[in-house]
Design a protein around this motif. Structure first.
Motif, PDB file in Angstrom:
ATOM      1  N   LYS A  80       0.779  -1.341  -0.060  1.00  0.00           N
ATOM      2  CA  LYS A  80       0.226   0.037  -0.090  1.00  0.00           C
ATOM      3  C   LYS A  80       0.749   1.325  -0.048  1.00  0.00           C
ATOM      4  N   THR A  81       1.876   1.399   0.836  1.00  0.00           N
ATOM      5  CA  THR A  81       2.863   2.471   0.764  1.00  0.00           C
ATOM      6  C   THR A  81       3.604   2.679  -0.566  1.00  0.00           C
ATOM      7  N   ILE A  82       3.951   1.557  -1.381  1.00  0.00           N
ATOM      8  CA  ILE A  82       4.450   1.727  -2.768  1.00  0.00           C
ATOM      9  C   ILE A  82       3.422   2.308  -3.503  1.00  0.00           C
ATOM     10  N   GLN A  83       2.126   1.796  -3.587  1.00  0.00           N
ATOM     11  CA  GLN A  83       1.241   2.199  -4.305  1.00  0.00           C
ATOM     12  C   GLN A  83       0.848   3.886  -4.119  1.00  0.00           C
ATOM     13  N   ARG A  84       0.816   4.006  -2.732  1.00  0.00           N
ATOM     14  CA  ARG A  84       0.565   5.448  -2.369  1.00  0.00           C
ATOM     15  C   ARG A  84       1.728   6.295  -3.024  1.00  0.00           C
ATOM     16  N   ILE A  85       3.041   5.857  -2.711  1.00  0.00           N
ATOM     17  CA  ILE A  85       4.009   7.003  -3.420  1.00  0.00           C
ATOM     18  C   ILE A  85       4.113   6.971  -4.804  1.00  0.00           C
ATOM     19  N   ALA A  86       3.875   5.777  -5.681  1.00  0.00           N
ATOM     20  CA  ALA A  86       3.652   5.811  -6.915  1.00  0.00           C
ATOM     21  C   ALA A  86       2.673   6.637  -7.273  1.00  0.00           C
ATOM     22  N   GLY A  87       1.378   6.750  -6.799  1.00  0.00           N
ATOM     23  CA  GLY A  87       0.319   7.431  -7.244  1.00  0.00           C
ATOM     24  C   GLY A  87       0.638   8.938  -6.881  1.00  0.00           C
ATOM     25  N   ALA A  88       1.442   9.286  -6.071  1.00  0.00           N
ATOM     26  CA  ALA A  88       1.729  10.704  -6.061  1.00  0.00           C
ATOM     27  C   ALA A  88       2.623  11.145  -7.110  1.00  0.00           C
ATOM     28  N   ARG A  89       3.191  10.422  -7.814  1.00  0.00           N
ATOM     29  CA  ARG A  89       4.047  10.758  -9.077  1.00  0.00           C
ATOM     30  C   ARG A  89       3.088  10.559 -10.277  1.00  0.00           C
ATOM     31  N   GLY A  90       1.592   9.961 -10.142  1.00  0.00           N
ATOM     32  CA  GLY A  90       0.979   9.828 -11.329  1.00  0.00           C
ATOM     33  C   GLY A  90       1.226   8.574 -12.020  1.00  0.00           C
ATOM     34  N   PHE A  91       1.893   7.489 -11.172  1.00  0.00           N
ATOM     35  CA  PHE A  91       2.131   6.238 -11.532  1.00  0.00           C
ATOM     36  C   PHE A  91       1.316   5.274 -10.850  1.00  0.00           C
ATOM     37  N   ILE A  92       0.244   4.681 -11.409  1.00  0.00           N
ATOM     38  CA  ILE A  92      -0.754   3.830 -10.628  1.00  0.00           C
ATOM     39  C   ILE A  92      -0.382   2.368 -10.933  1.00  0.00           C
ATOM     40  N   ILE A  93      -0.139   1.879  -9.885  1.00  0.00           N
ATOM     41  CA  ILE A  93       0.109   0.331  -9.639  1.00  0.00           C
ATOM     42  C   ILE A  93      -1.388  -0.091  -9.010  1.00  0.00           C
ATOM     43  N   LYS A  94      -2.144  -1.072 -10.112  1.00  0.00           N
ATOM     44  CA  LYS A  94      -3.163  -1.713  -9.787  1.00  0.00           C
ATOM     45  C   LYS A  94      -2.979  -2.726  -8.817  1.00  0.00           C
ATOM     46  N   ALA A  95      -3.575  -2.960  -7.862  1.00  0.00           N
ATOM     47  CA  ALA A  95      -3.613  -4.186  -7.123  1.00  0.00           C
ATOM     48  C   ALA A  95      -4.558  -5.329  -8.074  1.00  0.00           C
ATOM     49  N   ARG A  96      -3.976  -6.506  -8.111  1.00  0.00           N
ATOM     50  CA  ARG A  96      -4.432  -7.575  -9.114  1.00  0.00           C
ATOM     51  C   ARG A  96      -3.717  -8.819  -8.869  1.00  0.00           C
ATOM     52  N   ARG A  97      -4.356  -9.933  -9.221  1.00  0.00           N
ATOM     53  CA  ARG A  97      -3.637 -11.218  -9.082  1.00  0.00           C
ATOM     54  C   ARG A  97      -2.272 -11.386  -9.959  1.00  0.00           C
ATOM     55  N   LEU A  98      -1.286 -11.810  -9.436  1.00  0.00           N
ATOM     56  CA  LEU A  98      -0.177 -12.382 -10.174  1.00  0.00           C
ATOM     57  C   LEU A  98      -0.029 -13.361 -11.249  1.00  0.00           C
ATOM     58  N   GLN A  99       0.260 -12.967 -12.605  1.00  0.00           N
ATOM     59  CA  GLN A  99      -0.085 -13.983 -13.502  1.00  0.00           C
ATOM     60  C   GLN A  99       1.170 -15.046 -13.461  1.00  0.00           C
ATOM     61  N   GLU A 100       0.960 -16.046 -13.799  1.00  0.00           N
ATOM     62  CA  GLU A 100       2.032 -16.965 -13.911  1.00  0.00           C
ATOM     63  C   GLU A 100       2.770 -16.573 -15.324  1.00  0.00           C
ATOM     64  N   ALA A 101       4.084 -16.978 -15.185  1.00  0.00           N
ATOM     65  CA  ALA A 101       4.854 -16.881 -16.453  1.00  0.00           C
ATOM     66  C   ALA A 101       4.413 -18.116 -17.523  1.00  0.00           C
ATOM     67  N   PRO A 102       4.339 -17.709 -18.618  1.00  0.00           N
ATOM     68  CA  PRO A 102       3.886 -18.688 -19.623  1.00  0.00           C
ATOM     69  C   PRO A 102       5.063 -19.926 -19.715  1.00  0.00           C
ATOM     70  N   THR A 103       4.653 -21.033 -19.826  1.00  0.00           N
ATOM     71  CA  THR A 103       5.746 -22.119 -19.950  1.00  0.00           C
ATOM     72  C   THR A 103       5.699 -22.653 -21.396  1.00  0.00           C
TER      73      THR A 103
END
Length: 103
Positions: A80-103
């Protein structure tokens, strides 16, 4: 860097060193190191901030799957702290499920 990282900073031969674990961000409640951690986050590039978020999110996902709430809550505060600091820069990090790397 004031983040949770068991990384070693020594100059051992590359053949004898183990892969370094990822750096993750945690905040205890209350965290006396919060001002220093937030200052370090503000100094990071957007790419580094996103990489730190991704590693912290992966650790939080593992803690959630293991139902380890004592480990999960500090990680979520870090995310949440990373998201808040990024958001203050105008850089939005959305909370979402992590995707598995394709194999």
């Amino acid at each position: 860097m004031p983040f949770s990282s068991p990384r070693k900073q020594d100059s051992l031969d590359a053949r004898t060193t183990k892969p370094e674990p990822p750096v993750i961000l945690t905040f205890s409640e209350p965290d006396p190191d919060r001002p220093a951690k937030e200052a370090a986050l503000r100094a990071m590039s957007d790419a580094d901030l996103l990489a730190l978020y991704t590693e912290t999110r992966a650790a939080a996902s593992e803690a959630s799957k293991a139902r380890d709430m004592e480990r999960l809550y500090p990680l979520v505060r870090g995310m949440k702290t990373i998201q808040r600091i990024a958001g203050a820069r105008g850089f939005i990090i959305k909370a979402r499920r992590l995707q598995e790397a394709p194999t």
